[in-house]
Structure formats: C-alpha cells, structure tokens
Design an enzyme around this catalytic site. Structure first.
Site, PDB file in Angstrom:
ATOM      1  N   ARG A  68       3.061  17.920  -1.384  1.00 55.30           N
ATOM      2  CA  ARG A  68       1.749  17.890  -2.029  1.00 55.30           C
ATOM      3  C   ARG A  68       1.224  19.318  -2.052  1.00 55.30           C
ATOM      4  O   ARG A  68       1.289  20.014  -1.060  1.00 55.30           O
ATOM      5  CB  ARG A  68       0.795  17.017  -1.217  1.00 55.30           C
ATOM      6  CG  ARG A  68       1.278  15.619  -1.029  1.00 55.30           C
ATOM      7  CD  ARG A  68       0.888  15.075   0.313  1.00 55.30           C
ATOM      8  NE  ARG A  68      -0.541  14.866   0.428  1.00 55.30           N
ATOM      9  CZ  ARG A  68      -1.131  13.705   0.194  1.00 55.30           C
ATOM     10  NH1 ARG A  68      -0.422  12.681  -0.171  1.00 55.30           N
ATOM     11  NH2 ARG A  68      -2.421  13.569   0.346  1.00 55.30           N
ATOM     12  N   LYS A  97     -10.793  24.951  -2.621  1.00 59.38           N
ATOM     13  CA  LYS A  97      -9.403  24.491  -2.649  1.00 59.38           C
ATOM     14  C   LYS A  97      -9.346  23.250  -3.527  1.00 59.38           C
ATOM     15  O   LYS A  97     -10.335  22.505  -3.659  1.00 59.38           O
ATOM     16  CB  LYS A  97      -8.903  24.188  -1.239  1.00 59.38           C
ATOM     17  CG  LYS A  97      -9.482  22.967  -0.570  1.00 59.38           C
ATOM     18  CD  LYS A  97      -8.729  22.736   0.742  1.00 59.38           C
ATOM     19  CE  LYS A  97      -9.009  21.386   1.348  1.00 59.38           C
ATOM     20  NZ  LYS A  97     -10.340  21.154   1.821  1.00 59.38           N
ATOM     21  N   GLY A 100      -4.847   3.467  -3.622  1.00 58.69           N
ATOM     22  CA  GLY A 100      -6.082   4.103  -4.030  1.00 58.69           C
ATOM     23  C   GLY A 100      -5.845   5.493  -4.604  1.00 58.69           C
ATOM     24  O   GLY A 100      -6.764   6.142  -5.084  1.00 58.69           O
ATOM     25  N   ASP A 101      -4.593   5.931  -4.563  1.00 59.89           N
ATOM     26  CA  ASP A 101      -4.283   7.282  -5.011  1.00 59.89           C
ATOM     27  C   ASP A 101      -4.230   7.394  -6.519  1.00 59.89           C
ATOM     28  O   ASP A 101      -4.265   6.420  -7.235  1.00 59.89           O
ATOM     29  CB  ASP A 101      -2.932   7.705  -4.435  1.00 59.89           C
ATOM     30  CG  ASP A 101      -3.113   8.330  -3.082  1.00 59.89           C
ATOM     31  OD1 ASP A 101      -4.238   8.757  -2.794  1.00 59.89           O
ATOM     32  OD2 ASP A 101      -2.138   8.372  -2.334  1.00 59.89           O
ATOM     33  N   ASP A 145       0.874  -1.153   0.000  1.00 58.87           N
ATOM     34  CA  ASP A 145       0.000   0.000   0.000  1.00 58.87           C
ATOM     35  C   ASP A 145       0.923   1.217   0.000  1.00 58.87           C
ATOM     36  O   ASP A 145       2.127   1.089   0.218  1.00 58.87           O
ATOM     37  CB  ASP A 145      -0.840  -0.068   1.278  1.00 58.87           C
ATOM     38  CG  ASP A 145      -1.712   1.136   1.448  1.00 58.87           C
ATOM     39  OD1 ASP A 145      -2.284   1.568   0.442  1.00 58.87           O
ATOM     40  OD2 ASP A 145      -1.821   1.637   2.575  1.00 58.87           O
ATOM     41  N   LYS A 146       0.381   2.385  -0.281  1.00 54.64           N
ATOM     42  CA  LYS A 146       1.277   3.529  -0.299  1.00 54.64           C
ATOM     43  C   LYS A 146       1.144   4.378   0.964  1.00 54.64           C
ATOM     44  O   LYS A 146       2.046   4.404   1.798  1.00 54.64           O
ATOM     45  CB  LYS A 146       1.011   4.390  -1.524  1.00 54.64           C
ATOM     46  CG  LYS A 146       1.980   5.549  -1.647  1.00 54.64           C
ATOM     47  CD  LYS A 146       1.652   6.438  -2.809  1.00 54.64           C
ATOM     48  CE  LYS A 146       0.372   7.226  -2.567  1.00 54.64           C
ATOM     49  NZ  LYS A 146       0.509   8.197  -1.502  1.00 54.64           N
ATOM     50  N   THR A 147      -0.023   5.017   1.068  1.00 52.66           N
ATOM     51  CA  THR A 147      -0.172   5.965   2.159  1.00 52.66           C
ATOM     52  C   THR A 147      -0.174   5.235   3.495  1.00 52.66           C
ATOM     53  O   THR A 147      -0.921   4.290   3.695  1.00 52.66           O
ATOM     54  CB  THR A 147      -1.502   6.722   2.019  1.00 52.66           C
ATOM     55  OG1 THR A 147      -1.636   7.070   0.655  1.00 52.66           O
ATOM     56  CG2 THR A 147      -1.524   7.945   2.875  1.00 52.66           C
ATOM     57  N   ASP A 207      -6.731  -2.343   3.186  1.00 54.53           N
ATOM     58  CA  ASP A 207      -5.717  -3.329   2.816  1.00 54.53           C
ATOM     59  C   ASP A 207      -6.021  -4.702   3.385  1.00 54.53           C
ATOM     60  O   ASP A 207      -5.328  -5.666   3.091  1.00 54.53           O
ATOM     61  CB  ASP A 207      -4.341  -2.887   3.333  1.00 54.53           C
ATOM     62  CG  ASP A 207      -3.978  -1.521   2.830  1.00 54.53           C
ATOM     63  OD1 ASP A 207      -4.200  -1.272   1.634  1.00 54.53           O
ATOM     64  OD2 ASP A 207      -3.494  -0.706   3.623  1.00 54.53           O
TER      65      ASP A 207
END
Lengths: 349, 1108
Positions: free
Chosen positions: B559, B527, B640-641, B384-386, B759
């Site tokens: 980011r 934003k 999921g990004d 997973d990433k985050t 996950d």
C-alpha cells in the site's frame, strides 16, 4: 522492541480480551487420538473378491443346513385329523351352533391310521384355526397377580368382562373362561392308550406363575359358560391344561399340547379316538384338529426352515456365480481416478 | 418524537429517584419462579415435543394403550429434564456474570458527597466518577474530565469492536466548571427514550443557576461515554447517568439471537412431517379396517365378548390404539441422539489441534454446537477483507525519498544502512519525510509506567508510519492538547498543532498545520493517496520517480502513501484559518465546505517521497480460497475498502481466478439510472457468458448497492445467483447483513466470516457466522457461531468438520427412522393376524430398551465414522458437492431407508411366523424371536454402512449384540418381568439360531448385493475415492490430479520483479468503454490508490502458492 510493546498493548489492554483470553488458553485441547478423530481404523471395502466369496460362503453353509433340516422335518411322523365337521351328527349340520351349545352327549369316534412307525414320546396336540388368542381384548384379559397369590384374589380389574359375578372369579378373565374343553381318549385294539397329561406345561409356569395355594373359585358360575370347568380342589399350579391354554398363541392357527403318549405306535396300526366335542368353534367357522406328532432335534414337522435355507443357499450361489461372470466379462478397476469427472476439465466449473 | 422523552434532573436525589430503572443488568431468561412454566412452554412450542406429549397422554388411557405408559413417559421426562437442566445451567452462568458486573464498586455523588456504591445502585441522574482504565457502568453524559480542555479518551471495543481510542468531549456548557463545583452541579437533561443506536444521541442540557445561563446546550454522542467502554489516557472523568441497567445503548442492542436451524434439521423436520402423515394414513386405514373386522368377525368370536351395543366413541378406540402402536414411527430418541452427536461435533472442532493458531495459541471454538452440519453445506461465503484475508498488521517496508529508493535490496527500509546513515547525518529531505511520518496523523502516544511508548491509532497505516519513524529515531513521544513532542536523536522538538484537515474518503488525504515551537515556522504536512497528492505538487517538481515508485510498490502488493509538505506564510495561514473555522462551524453542507476550504490550502506541495506499507495476506489464504472455490463454494468479498484495494486483494488471493478467461464486471453509478443501466449490462454479460466455463465476477460499490437493493432487488438477486464471485466495496455493516440476507433468501446456505465489529451484523445474519479472533478485538468472534484463529482454518472447518458432521448426521437421522419404522412395520403386520385389534407384539420393556439401548448405542459411534480420510478430502475439495447438494439426506435416500425397513420388517415377520408356527406360536417367545431378528439385522446394517471401523465401533456394534442377550438373560431371570425364562429357552433351541442366521442372510443379502453392484458399476465420486484410498496404489496417482490448474497459473503469473509494466490485461472490464466517469479501468491504465487502505496485485502471492 517497539513493535512488541505496541502489539501487546493494543491487544492486551482491551478489556474484552482480558476476560476471555485466559479462558481460551485453559481450554486448549489435550492431544489424544480420540479427540483428533485419529483412532486407528480398518476400512473394509466391497471388492469383488470379498463379495463373491461372502456369497459363496453363505451358499456353502446354507445348503447343508437346509438339507439337514429338511431331512429332520421329513423324519417327523405327524397324524392330523380334522374333526369339527365330522363330529356333527348329520341331523344337526344346519344348526351347528345350537348343537354345540346343547347339553346332549357329543362324543364322537374317530379312527386314525399310523402311516409310519412312531417312536415315543408321541405328542398329542389340539389345533385351532381362526382362533384369535392374540386379540387385544382377549390377550389382556387376565390377572397374573391373581394366578400367583391368594392375597391378590380380588385383583381382577384387568379381567373385564369376566372379572366377577358378584364374587371374584379365580382364575378371572376371558382366557381362562374360554378354556378349551374337548377331550380325547385313545385306544388301540380296544386297549386304552394312556395319555400322560403331567408335565405338558412349562415348568417355570407351574413354579412361578401359577400359585400352589390358589384354588379355582366361582369359576364358570355365570350365565355365560365359556369353556371348561375346573376342579376347584386342585390348585392352579397343577391345572396343566389351564396353564398351557393361558400361554397365549401369537398366531390365529396354533397347536396346544394335550398330552403325551409314551408308547411306540407301529405302522398301519389303527387308533380309536373318542372325542368329546364340546368346544364351540362353529360360530366363527374355526377348525379343530387332533394332531399326533413325534419330534426331532429341530422340533416338529416344519419344512419352512429347510426350504428357506436351500433357497437362500441356492440364490447366493447363483449371485456369486453371476458376480464372477460379470466381473470377468466387464472388469473394472476400482478407484480409477479417471472416473473422477472433475479431472477431465481441470479447474472448470 | 416529542412525546417520547425523558427529563433527567442532575444530581437530584428526590426528583428522578424512582422514575427509571436502577442499574441492575440482567441477562437472565428465567427467574426461579417462572423457570418451570416458561421452560416447559418453550419446549412444548416444538412440534415434536407436542407430539410426544400427546402420545404420552394417550397412553395413560389404559383401554387403548398397547404398552405400559412408562415407555413414552420415561424417555420424554429424561429428554425434558436434560434440556431444562442445560437451560438452567446457562441461565445460572448468565446470572453469575451479571452479578459480578452489578456488584462492582463505583464512585457516585449522593447528597453532595462522593460515595462508594455498587454499580447496580446507580440511578438516572447520579453523577458517576470514573478513574483511568475502569469500565463505564452505565451510559453517561460527560460533565467533567481531568483534561483542561474537557477531553477524554475511551475505548469502545466491547461496543463496536473498534480498538482505537475515541475522543469524547464535555458539553460546552460545562467547560470551565471547577473540579470542586462538579459535585454540586444541577440541571436537567432532556433526552430521548432508550434506543440501541450507538452512533446517535439527540439531547439537550440546561444547567440551573448558579451554573451559567439558561441557554440550552445541545448534546451529541460525542458528549457521552457508553456502558462497557473503558476510560483510557484520562486521569478521571465524571458524567451524569442517563440510561441505566438494561436500558443502556448496549443493553438495548443486546438481543437474544434466534436459534439457528440447520438445513439438515429442516430436512429431518420435513421427513418427520412426511412420516407423521404416513402414520396418520396407516392409523386411519387400520382403524377403519379394525372397526369393520370388529363388526363382522369379532362378534362371532364369542370368547372376545364384544358388547352388543356400543356408543359412538368406541369407534375411536381402535384408531387411537393404532396411533399409539405407530407412535414409535417417529423415534423419540432421534432428537436426543442428534443433540448428543452435535455437541460431540462441536467438541471435535474445539479439540482439533490442527486448528490451533500457534502464534496466539487460540484454538478453534464452536460456540454454537447445533449447526456443524451446515458447515458441510455452505454454498456462499461472505468474507470481510481486512483482518480476515489479510493480517491487518501494517508494516512500513520501503520508501522512496526524493528519488532515492530505500529498502529495495533488503526488503525492509528500516534495515537499510543508507537510510539509517541518512537519518544519522541529518539529511534534510529525510528528516522532513520522517517528521511527516511521525506527526501528520491522529495517533495518540501512550507512555506506560515502564517508560515505553505505545500508540493508539484509528488507522493501522498511521500506526505503522509512526512506529517506523520511531525506529528511525524520530520518536513521537507525547501529545498534550495541541503540543506534540518529538524526540529526534535525543533532542526534543515541539510542534504546535494549529489545525487538522481530516481525512475523508473523497479527499483521500489528510493534512495537519503545525507550528515549529522553536523557529515559529508554520508548515503544512500532508499525506495521502498518490492520485490525491501528486496533482497538487508545485509545478516543476519531477514527478516521474514518484509515479514509478508508486507503480513499483503496487506491483509488490504494498500500500502506498505519498508524503508532502509546504511551508506557509504567516499571513496566508491566518487568512485561511479564518475561513476554515467558518466552514467548520457552518450548519449546512459542512463537509463539502470544509473540503473546499482545505483544497485552498493544499496546493503547491513539495512531494517528499513515497512510503510503502505492507498488509500481508494471512498464510494460506489463496490456497484456502482456491480449495473452497473448487469445492463449489461461491465467494463474496464484502469490504468497507475502496474498489481498487478490494479488487487487488481479490486478485492476489485467488478470489477472482487468475485464468485468462476470468473477467471482472463493474457496477457503478451515482444515480438510479446509471446504476440501472450498469446493472443491466452486467446482467446481460453474465447471462451470455454463463454457459462458457468463464470465471465472471462482478464488483459493486456501496452507493450503487444501496440503489440496487432499493430499486432493482430482482436484478441484483439474479446477478447474485449467476455470479460465483462478487466484490462489494465501501459497504456498511448493515449492507453486509442485507447482502447476506439477499443470498439467504434465495435458499442458499451462507457463511459469513469476519473479524471486526463491523462484521457482527453480517455474522449474525448468516446461516453460519465465523469470527476470526484477530486484532480488531473479539467482537466478531464472540457474536459468531465458530471462532477460528486464522482464515486458513476455514478450509479444515468446512471440508473436514462440516463434511463429516453432515455425513454422520445424515446417516444417524435416517438410521433412527429406519430402526423405528422396522419395529413399527412388524407391529402393523402383526395386527393383520391378530384381528386388527391393535395388539402389540412386543412388550413394553423390549420396546423401550429397543429404542434406548439396543439401537442407539451402535449408531452413536457413527460419529467416529470417516468415509474418506482427511487428506483425501483436502486433496479433492470437489467432493463437498455431495454435502452441498444434500445427496446423503434427501427424500430419495430416505425412501431407500424406508424401503429397507419395510423389506427387513417383512423378512423378520415372515420368517418368524413361519418358523414359530403351530406348537411354537407362544406369544412371548415369538415376540422375542422377532425382536432378536431386528437386533441382528440392525447390527449388520450399521456394520455395512460403517466406512471405518475403530475399536469403539466394533465394541459398540458387536458388544451391543452381546449386551442384548445379556440384558435379556437378566430380564428372563425374573418371574415378574413378563418374559420369564424366555431367553433361556430360545438360546437352547437350535431352531432359534437357525432363524437368526436366516433372517440375517435374507435381510442383508440383497442389500449387500445391491450395494456391491452400485459400488462397483455405478460408483459415486465418494466411492471412487474410497476405493482409490483403500487400495493404496492409485492414491499416489491422485496427486497428479491437481497440477493442471497449477500449470495454468504458472503461465499466467507475471514474474514480479522483471516486468513491472506488464500488468495483467485480462481484467479489462467489459464495460469500461461504455460506462461514464465512474467506470474505472483496472487494466493497463494506472489506477491510483487511495489513502485508507490499498494494496496492489501481488504476484508474490502466486509464488507463495507455488512453493507450498
């Protein structure tokens, strides 16, 4: 300040964390060399030096032992006389089994020549060939309880098919039933040579395995007569032939102690043996041999140990030499990282 | 559909009392009554156990048994007792935790009165009252809350792992019912039978008079609060129990996970099968030979007294005897020893002080004790990433407000004096910027009792912005209904939220329309990603500084978010708000229509500035990934990004190797055809570049993946096998699991690592699931086989623990077979000289002790064996290849052990029968000589195969040898034990010791010579490293192996600050020219980042690696 607050709330509030957090912390491991798998260890490796000297050491140790045991074995004087064919009268040669099962007198005279001076004690063995004392059916057919205790007299369930013939047999079972019954009487210059038959069995067997109060009962009473009869007035613990026979052999060729001659025999003396040839080995072509043997520190005559030690010693010597030569001819640096192929193309895959 | 429904009568004690189960939660597997049969049944469903049971039963037949039945029954019963006790203990613990949950007190309305009852007594239809911060005891449909609008907040972490607060609302039919009347409410809820879908509930509610009319009110998941959630921020709430006990959404989704079997276990099973076949062959051959011998020879042996006529089943006796004699070929001890060492491996992981996360004090935890070897054989890691690669801790770092850069010098805008001064002096631009930061979001402030405020946010970015604003004295203090309160330098400012234009991944921005309560002005605050906002700016505004700011921040790996605002005219808003409401209530294409309406408002923005947020990579991530990639492990990132974000993170953490040779291929497409052609092109490129040492990766997004998985499974499988790296973006949890399954189906060992609830499925699907006990809760960590505190511990987990476990198990299992075969071969040889009758050379006591004591203890300490030191392994991750390829445990190594046992059996047997011939050939003595020969040999075999001797190993190996004599002396002292005085006699014989020496020399000499030869002239990589490590000298030079790739990296690394424009051109995707609009270039063109989470190639990470 704000930060720490928010962090604690976002992780601490969650109910799930509440449950498991304390448990996790309490399980925090204690540091020890064992738990960290860091016990001090010695890590020997197979360097040429070590290996070559190990083989050298083996050859240095083994060759002398080999020589010594070979000499010991050669020191043993052994007279072997195979008599089972010779003791059949020529008339009965064609039907040996019938002959042996008949009730005629089967005494047979043999003459042995002493090749070398034999010092006392001289052990007298009988040797049987092709006789499977280790056969499963045979080896199990005994009752140790019955041999030891009078009260277990009827404990014959393991003894089939020689358990009872109406009455319990003591000693029961195939082993006892087939007790060897050839007898030998020795004479030298027409003088009787006494054979001491006391103490031929293991002391521990006499004392702990065969009862002093157990007497043979109903033995060899059946239709089939196997081997020897037993004197029913002598307790089992003193029936030494039986005790020896009951210590079953692991190999189909075996020798059992018959007795001891406790005088020296001189070179070239002739020994007359009167063999009472009773035991049937003819139905299965078994050989019977009479063996007279002295003994040394390593036991009886057996060249195997000596030869094996010499061979192993020689081979290790050869190996250590070969390793040395190969090592000198083709030296190879141990642990040379250039052999690690992944170093040649770094990062490559 | 229509048939499977339940009707729930609210608050009706008679009607629905006993129709459905009560709320007793039960995770128990057994009851006291069914424990024994059920547990035995489970144990006997394993082949090995059936085998042992069969053998044990055969042994009861005294005609065929060579040894005492106790030799098998004893160990068998012990083994069964151990596993049964373990199961019972686990089940008892489950029972206790259930009991605790079941006996919790809850408020329930019974006969119109609120009563305190235990949670387990809740019935479907009961009205349950909840207070703030309590756990929801069963699935409820909300009917009332303390909030006048009927809102309440729940935390669903235990259910889906998401820690943000979710809003739940009462059904429209119940709005406005008085607090007192809620007790008396009656009605019927029509809902489907229980299922495990936690995102969906299609139900209807109809209240009975006097409550409102007969209209049917539809219910969705928004109107429910599910079991195990927590009620937050809401004083009280009440609801009707619809699903109870094990029928709740949580209960239904709680399945017993399939026990995992390691590759090593599978290999051992296969080898066991092979040995079993071998055994059967031996039995058949010997059985036939035995029967033939019996008929030809044994009949002549009168002293055996074979009966003359026999029934046919007598023919079976000899084969069955041999079956029993050979049954020890499959060692009963192997399973016990393996279980034992496996739990020790797991303990080593738990104990490892180098895997404790010092920040939180979390040690690593091996929840699954059975699969440590698999860690050493991992071939694919799905990450997973985050939160896994990154810290998932967003921190506002820099900003650019109307052309001024803040935070560039110090690196932290909050500490920038200029910005603080600007806030203090009330510079309007800055104030507006801060206002957007503080209120343009869906964050909920929570005021604790001590007065401090914490924030609950769905997005970490929003939380970061709000917190940063609070630090700059723009504190978002309260949100009640639609009124927001802001504390600006001590003054309270109130805003009325008129509308929220929610974030969607297509719009990539979110906005709120607020009315300043004091001035009455209506403002649109917005934003979003730069690409989504900058084009909407009003003409004339200078965009260059903002674009530059975005560019610059992205270079730093931050980011970026653009903040904008626009004042609205009253009329304009009113007109728009009508269409907005309209769109919101439309039933067809609602999302699209809402987006379109939003678009109508979001234009002519005044861009206020750019905020830059940092989501740092966790410490050591690039190094970990690099080392594991060197170890030959393929990495897939499933996130999921957005693609952009994922690719940039991938670049920054060595995921895609930063050499010029690296290449990233994209698979995109909205339709089947597009995906297909894109897929084919990528495949073609992959195939052609596969021979080159090129690092080719592919990236695919969720939509294309969905199509590919559905229609082009073969192609995507091939792609998966060709590519060492893949990036899958915008994938759902179930797609993650599907991908894991895809790789798994190709027989690769997969490891999935993640931290969040999304996950969990992938973690459960993978061969090994690793959870990071991180900020997204413990959901993943609890579902996982291993949980670690930080991603970087993965390296140690795999390289050290996985590798050692594999090596140790490989040795232990093969050794177990070796020693069993050794004794078995001797028995077989002996049968040839005992008339093929199935006599056992060894007695029962010896056989049992051989398996249980003499040979098990020395080999158990092999769990301490280390072939290479940890440092060496960490320096040379490539060595893991030996484990991955299964080099240490496979049919050929097993054949080696098989051959060794055959050789040793011959040595022991021949020497024994030659030395103990003639007058010495007593059965009891000879069996003990052969047994001691085996014990001596096995001690030396273990010693030769041990790489590192600790005190314990010496103790076990040589102590065991001494123990053998000690035990046998004791046994020899008792006349009844079958080997009376044997050992005393043997120890007095010189020829016994000469025999032992000979057996050891003949048995070990060739083995040693062969091993030495291999070690010196055909060394494996492991051997070379061992030599290097132990000779001391060259180990220093090993350090020089690494730098080469590092040098390359240094050259490539762009120095971050000086040349921001020089973007790495190597990642120009091959297909960017050919693919259509969806094909995105990652090269010099400016990729706009998206709102949800974005991060750019951060060269600072490279600096990190160089420094370490």
């Amino acid at each position: 300040m704000m930060n720490s607050n928010a962090t604690s709330s976002s992780s601490g509030v969650a109910g799930s964390t509440e449950i498991s957090t304390p448990r996790r912390n309490s399980k925090r491991p204690k540091y020890s060399k064992f738990t960290q798998q860091e016990l001090p260890a010695c890590k020997p490796i197979l360097t040429p030096g070590w290996v070559i000297s190990a083989f050298m050491l083996v050859s240095i140790v083994f060759i002398p032992i080999g020589v010594a045991s070979l000499f010991a074995s050669r020191d043993v004087v052994e007279i072997v006389d195979r008599y089972e064919t010779a003791c059949i009268p020529p008339a009965s040669k064609s039907h040996k089994v019938e002959y042996i099962q008949s009730s005629e007198d089967k005494t047979c005279n043999r003459t042995l020549r002493v090749l070398k001076r034999m010092k006392q004690p001289i052990y007298v063995y009988y040797q049987l060939d092709n006789f499977y004392q280790n056969h499963r059916r045979y080896v199990k057919s005994r009752s140790d309880e019955q041999l030891k205790y009078v009260r277990s007299e009827n404990d014959t369930s393991a003894c089939k098919p020689e358990d009872n013939n109406g009455l319990s047999i003591v000693p029961c079972g195939l082993i006892a039933w087939s007790l060897f019954n050839d007898t030998y009487s020795f004479s030298r210059n027409n003088q009787q040579l006494t054979v001491n038959k006391k103490g031929i069995s293991w002391k521990s067997d006499r004392e702990h395995k065969f009862g002093e109060k157990v007497y043979p009962k109903n033995f060899q009473n059946g239709k089939l007569i196997g081997g020897a009869h037993l004197n029913s007035s002598i307790p089992l613990s003193e029936q030494e032939d039986l005790i020896v026979w009951m210590r079953t052999a692991a190999l189909p060729t075996f020798r059992k102690l018959y007795g001891k001659i406790e005088v020296d025999l001189q070179e070239n003396e002739l020994i007359q043996v009167a063999v009472e040839n009773n035991y049937n080995t003819y139905s299965f072509n078994g050989k019977k041999k009479l063996v007279l043997s002295t003994t040394t520190w390593l036991g009886g005559k057996n060249d195997f140990l000596g030869i094996a030690y010499l061979t192993v010693g020689g081979l290790s010597f050869f190996l250590s030499m070969a390793f040395t030569v190969v090592y000198l001819a083709k030296p190879r640096r141990l642990g040379d990282s250039s052999y690690l192929s992944w170093n040649r193309n770094p990062g490559g895959h | 559909m229509s048939a499977m429904k339940r009707y729930i009568y609210i608050n009706d004690d008679e009607l629905s009392q006993n129709l459905y189960c009560d709320n007793r939660i039960s995770n128990k597997k057994y009851t006291i009554l069914n424990f024994l049969p059920k547990n035995l049944w489970e144990q006997f469903s394993r082949f090995m156990n059936q085998y042992f049971l069969l053998i044990a039963c055969l042994q009861l037949w005294s005609l065929i048994t060579p040894v005492n039945p106790a030799t098998t029954w004893g160990p068998l019963i012990i083994i069964f007792a151990i596993s049964a006790t373990k199961e019972a203990w686990d089940d008892y613990n489950r029972y206790l935790s259930d009991k605790k949950a079941n006996e919790k007190d809850v408020w329930v309305v019974k006969q119109g009165i609120k009563k305190h009852i235990q949670a387990q007594d809740i019935r479907v239809g009961n009205i349950v009252w909840l207070r703030e911060n309590v756990e929801v005891p069963c699935d409820l449909v909300l009917i009332g809350t303390s909030d006048p609008q009927g809102l309440c907040y729940v935390e669903t972490a235990a259910l889906d792992g998401e820690t943000d607060l979710k809003t739940r609302v009462i059904p429209s039919a119940c709005v406005g019912i008085d607090f007192e009347l809620l007790h008396k409410i009656k009605g019927v809820i029509e809902c489907p039978n229980p299922d495990k879908d936690i995102r969906r509930l299609d139900a209807n509610l109809r209240l009975f008079p006097p409550f409102i009319d007969n209209d049917v009110c539809s219910l969705t998941i928004k109107n429910t609060i599910l079991q195990s959630c927590y009620l937050r921020n809401t004083e009280w709430a009440c609801g009707v129990a619809v699903y109870t006990g094990n029928e709740t959404k949580l209960g239904m989704s709680r399945g017993v996970p399939e026990p995992k079997l390691t590759a090593v276990d599978a290999t051992i099973d296969k080898l066991t099968g092979a040995i079993f076949i071998f055994q059967i062959v031996v039995v058949i051959v010997l059985g036939i030979a035995g029967n033939v011998w019996k008929d030809t020879e044994a009949r002549k042996q009168w002293y055996v007294q074979y009966p003359n006529e026999v029934s046919w089943h007598e023919l079976l006796v000899i084969p069955l005897r041999f079956e029993l004699l050979c049954s020890i070929m499959i060692p009963i001890s192997v399973k016990v020893s393996l279980d034992l060492v496996k739990s020790l491996y797991a303990k080593f992981i738990d104990w490892d002080s180098e895997m404790i996360d010092l920040e939180t004090g979390t040690p690593a935890l091996a929840a699954n004790t059975a699969i440590s070897e698999d860690l050493g054989q991992v071939e694919y890691i799905m990450t997973d990433k985050t939160g896994t690669l990154t810290e998932n801790r967003m921190i506002f770092k820099r900003c650019c407000i109307s052309g001024r850069f803040y935070g560039n010098e110090s690196g932290d805008a909050l500490k920038d004096v200029e910005l603080v001064n600007a806030v203090a002096s009330g510079s309007p631009d800055v104030i507006r910027f801060l206002t957007v930061m503080a209120i343009c979001n869906t964050v909920i402030p929570i005021r604790s009792k001590s007065g401090s405020i914490s924030y609950k946010a769905q997005s970490q970015d929003e939380e970061a912005l709000v917190r940063a604003a609070a630090c700059l004295h723009m504190v978002f203090v309260n949100k009640s209904a639609d009124i927001l309160e802001i504390n600006l330098n001590g003054a309270i400012v109130q805003f009325d939220v008129l509308d929220t234009l929610e974030f969607t991944s297509d719009r990539k921005r979110m906005s709120v329309v607020v009315k300043d309560c004091k001035s009455g002005k209506i403002v649109l605050l917005s934003k979003g990603a730069d690409e989504a906002l900058l084009p909407c700016a009003h003409t004339g505004q200078q965009m260059r500084t903002f674009a530059e700011a975005v560019e610059q921040y992205a270079q730093l790996g931050l980011r970026t978010l653009c903040l904008a605002w626009r004042e609205l005219e009253e009329d304009e808003y009113r007109e728009w708000s009508l269409t907005f409401r309209d769109a919101n209530s439309s039933l067809v294409d609602r999302e699209w229509r809402v987006a379109e309406v939003c678009q109508r408002l979001e234009h002519d923005f005044e861009i206020l500035g750019v905020a830059a947020i940092e989501d740092r990579l966790q410490d050591g991530v690039p190094e970990t990934i690099k080392a594991l990639r060197q170890a030959g492990i393929n990495f897939w990132m499933l996130t999921g990004d957005k693609q952009n974000t994922a690719v940039q993170i991938a670049l920054s953490c060595n995921f895609v190797s930063p050499e010029p040779k690296g290449q990233l291929l994209l698979i995109n497409g909205k339709t089947e055809d597009e995906v297909c052609s894109s897929l084919e092109k990528v495949l073609l490129t992959m195939r052609t570049t596969n021979s080159e040492p090129k690092d080719v990766a592919f990236a695919i997004d969720g939509w294309a993946l969905e199509i590919a998985l559905k229609h082009y499974k073969k192609a995507i499988t091939e792609l998966a096998l060709l590519s060492r790296t893949a990036i899958c973006c915008r994938v759902t949890p179930s797609q993650k699991a599907q991908l894991v399954e895809l790789v798994k189906s190709c027989d690769y060992k997969t490891l999935a690592i993640g931290d969040g609830g999304n996950d969990v499925r992938m973690i459960q699907e993978a061969d090994i699931g690793v959870g990071i006990s991180g900020r997204e809760g413990l959901q993943a960590a609890r579902a996982a086989d291993y949980s670690i505190g930080k991603f970087r511990f993965l390296k140690r987990l795999i390289l050290v623990h996985g590798r050692y476990s594999y090596n140790r198990t490989a040795f232990l299992s093969q050794y177990s077979f070796y020693k069993s075969l050794l004794i078995c071969f001797i028995q077989i040889f002996f049968s040839f000289i005992s008339g093929i009758s199935g006599t056992s050379l060894f007695n029962s006591v010896s056989l049992m002790a051989y398996n249980v004591f003499y040979t098990s203890i020395p080999v158990l300490v092999s769990v301490l064996d280390k072939d290479l030191s940890e440092t060496t392994v960490m320096q040379h991750p490539q060595i893991l290849f030996y484990c991955q390829a299964g080099r240490l445990l496979n049919p050929s190594t097993f054949a080696g052990w098989f051959g060794r046992s055959l050789f040793h059996a011959i040595v022991v047997f021949v020497i024994t029968i030659r030395v103990y011939a003639f007058e010495r050939s007593d059965m009891e003595e000879m069996s003990m000589v052969a047994l001691s020969g085996c014990i001596w040999l096995q001690a030396f075999v273990v010693a030769l195969e041990t790489n590192s001797f600790t005190v314990l190993q010496h103790l076990a190996i040589w102590g065991n040898l001494a123990g053998f004599y000690f035990i046998n002396w004791i046994v020899s002292a008792f006349p009844s034990l079958g080997m009376h005085t044997i050992m005393f006699r043997l120890c007095r014989q010189r020829c016994y010791w000469a025999t032992m020496l000979l057996i050891v020399a003949v048995g070990m000499g060739p083995v040693l010579a062969l091993k030495y030869f291999r070690y010196t002239y055909r060394p494996s990589k492991i051997n070379i490293l061992q030599q290097a490590e132990r000779l001391g000298g060259p180990i220093l030079s090993l350090g020089n192996i690494e730098p080469q790739p590092r040098l390359l990296e240094k050259d490539v690394t762009p120095s971050s600050g000086t040349q921001p424009k020089n973007r790495n051109p190597i990642y120009e995707p091959l297909l960017s020219d050919s693919s259509n609009a969806t094909g995105r270039s990652f090269g010099s063109g400016t990729p706009f980042d998206f709102f949800q989470s974005q991060s750019r190639l951060s060269s600072s990470y490279y600096r990190n690696c160089k420094d370490t």
